[in-house]
Design an enzyme around this catalytic site. Sequence first.
Site, PDB file in Angstrom:
ATOM      1  N   ARG A  29       2.607  -0.967  -7.030  1.00 51.70           N
ATOM      2  CA  ARG A  29       2.118  -1.226  -8.384  1.00 51.70           C
ATOM      3  C   ARG A  29       2.473  -0.077  -9.318  1.00 51.70           C
ATOM      4  NH1 ARG A  29       1.774  -5.076 -11.575  1.00 51.70           N
ATOM      5  NH2 ARG A  29       0.939  -6.345  -9.884  1.00 51.70           N
ATOM      6  N   LYS A  64       0.807  -1.236   0.000  1.00 55.12           N
ATOM      7  CA  LYS A  64       0.000   0.000   0.000  1.00 55.12           C
ATOM      8  C   LYS A  64       0.839   1.286   0.000  1.00 55.12           C
ATOM      9  CE  LYS A  64      -3.620  -0.563  -0.552  1.00 55.12           C
ATOM     10  NZ  LYS A  64      -4.144  -1.070  -1.854  1.00 55.12           N
ATOM     11  N   HIS A 113     -10.141   7.263   1.216  1.00 52.35           N
ATOM     12  CA  HIS A 113      -9.953   6.734   2.576  1.00 52.35           C
ATOM     13  C   HIS A 113     -11.105   7.172   3.483  1.00 52.35           C
ATOM     14  CE1 HIS A 113      -5.287   6.353   2.060  1.00 52.35           C
ATOM     15  NE2 HIS A 113      -5.978   5.620   1.203  1.00 52.35           N
ATOM     16  N   GLY A 170       2.511   2.136  -2.954  1.00 49.58           N
ATOM     17  CA  GLY A 170       2.673   2.525  -4.358  1.00 49.58           C
ATOM     18  C   GLY A 170       3.518   1.548  -5.151  1.00 49.58           C
ATOM     19  N   SER A 220      -4.718   3.113   4.399  1.00 50.24           N
ATOM     20  CA  SER A 220      -4.890   2.562   3.042  1.00 50.24           C
ATOM     21  C   SER A 220      -5.109   1.044   3.100  1.00 50.24           C
ATOM     22  CB  SER A 220      -3.654   2.896   2.214  1.00 50.24           C
ATOM     23  OG  SER A 220      -3.657   2.180   1.022  1.00 50.24           O
ATOM     24  N   LYS A 227      -6.617   1.308  -6.914  1.00 48.04           N
ATOM     25  CA  LYS A 227      -5.430   2.056  -6.466  1.00 48.04           C
ATOM     26  C   LYS A 227      -5.844   3.515  -6.404  1.00 48.04           C
ATOM     27  CE  LYS A 227      -2.885  -1.618  -6.938  1.00 48.04           C
ATOM     28  NZ  LYS A 227      -2.272  -2.334  -5.836  1.00 48.04           N
ATOM     29  N   GLY A 228      -5.676   4.105  -5.256  1.00 47.29           N
ATOM     30  CA  GLY A 228      -6.096   5.484  -5.089  1.00 47.29           C
ATOM     31  C   GLY A 228      -7.541   5.554  -4.619  1.00 47.29           C
ATOM     32  N   ARG A 229      -7.894   4.635  -3.737  1.00 50.00           N
ATOM     33  CA  ARG A 229      -9.264   4.636  -3.185  1.00 50.00           C
ATOM     34  C   ARG A 229      -9.440   5.810  -2.239  1.00 50.00           C
ATOM     35  NH1 ARG A 229      -8.253  -0.950  -2.033  1.00 50.00           N
ATOM     36  NH2 ARG A 229      -9.541  -2.345  -3.274  1.00 50.00           N
TER      37      ARG A 229
END
Length: 433
Positions: free
Chosen positions: A195, A191, A400, A193, A280, A396-398
């Site tokens: 990816r 979590k 919070h 980054g 995250s 990715k980039g949910r």
Amino acid sequence: MRKVYPRGPLSYFRRSKFCSILFTLSFILLCFVFLIYENGNVVEIPSYESPANQEKYSEQDLSYRKLPTELNALDFFGSRRHNRNLQHLYSKDLFDEKRKKDLTTMIYKKGRNQMKSERKVVSNLQQRGLFNVPKKTIAAKVGDTPSSQEVTDYYNFEGYRTTSSDDSVESEQIGVPCKKLPKVIIIGVKKCGTRALLEFLRIHPEVKATGPEPHFFDRYYDHGLEWYRDLMPETNDEQTTIEKTPRYFVTKEVPKRVFNMSRDVKLVLIVRDPVTRAISDYTQVASKRASMKPFEQMALSNNHTGLVDTSWPVIKIGIYAKHLEEWLRYFPLEQFHFVNGENIVKNPSEEMFKLQDFLGLRRYINDSHFYMNDTRGFPCIQKTGSKYPHCLVGTKGRKHPYVDPNVIKRLQDFYRPFNKKFYQMTNIDFGWP
Ligand SMILES: Nc1ncnc2c1ncn2[C@@H]1O[C@H](COP(=O)(O)OS(=O)(=O)O)[C@@H](OP(=O)(O)O)[C@H]1O
């Protein structure tokens, strides 16, 4: 009747009763001198299993402690650090039967002119116990040990690539694309980054990466290295194989296993503020489990005392110093590169420049490859020749959840000393609150 002895310097010794004693003593002395001289030139290689030897290795540089003691012979070549190639020749793990056979075949396939010197190398290796010579006390004379040049030549045989450790287990032919064990592993952190980092790296024409996370060293280690290699993309000689599995960073057994595969592998870590990381991580878990308690309740083991629940993996993962400590037992700091997870969102090309430099890649990935997607708040990849930018999937980039600022403060206080330790260990101040 008085005896008459001939005159002369030897006459005294000839008649003296000490003559024979003196002669014997001189002979013993000569033998003694000879023995001392011989001892100076001979090395006794102790048995690998001897407890004394194991102790010796555990006290020494940790990166050598798993090696067989035949490596003691390296003392003859001077500094061990300068003989990394040789170490791999001696490593039982890497120098398997098949490789021995392949190398022997290659050596003897070569032309007559070269055979003499190559045979010498083989015979020297035999003396070191590599080619079916009984392991126990092998005595080798200094003059007979292969020189560094000979060892390099040995690696340079046609069909083999040179210098790095994992090459020593590979027998692929030059120029023919094939699957290779990774030279670079993004080991974590979950979590932070990982990816995005891998996808950014993939832009580079000299990088080939796996798609899904292989989880070899943490889950499927019993499947063996060949299974792992098979997961890798095919690469040519100019390309570097990379994989990412963030669980590696926090799995205790993994550093040793990676070390056993290759002690030269480059390790990449992307890190971000452990509090944001925890939120995250929680967001991801909660998205799959409807009945999940709020973050605040999970993070604190007791609401009244405000004690942080360190048994919760979401919290534990963020104690970066603790996990890094395990890795540093096997790999020196120079083999790690730390990517700033906050900065890769703000300034991806800056982080990618640093990473390309570390990996020895030309600075191909630059500003022109990124496009800031304002709606998502993250940089996306602008591929050359492609009309549209490529963004990571929506997971990715949910968004919070809201977290009580008091709990955030409590967690910041909890992580602060560990963060400080992490900055000291890495020589980088990430500036987390
Ligand atoms: N360019 C870009 N696009 C999308 N997301 C980005 C990007 N750069 C970094 N990040 C941050 O990456 C976080 C997910 O981290 P990982 O990829 O390591 O997650 S995982 O461990 O593989 O599940 C993800 O975390 P969340 O925001 O919590 O979803 C992002 O903050």
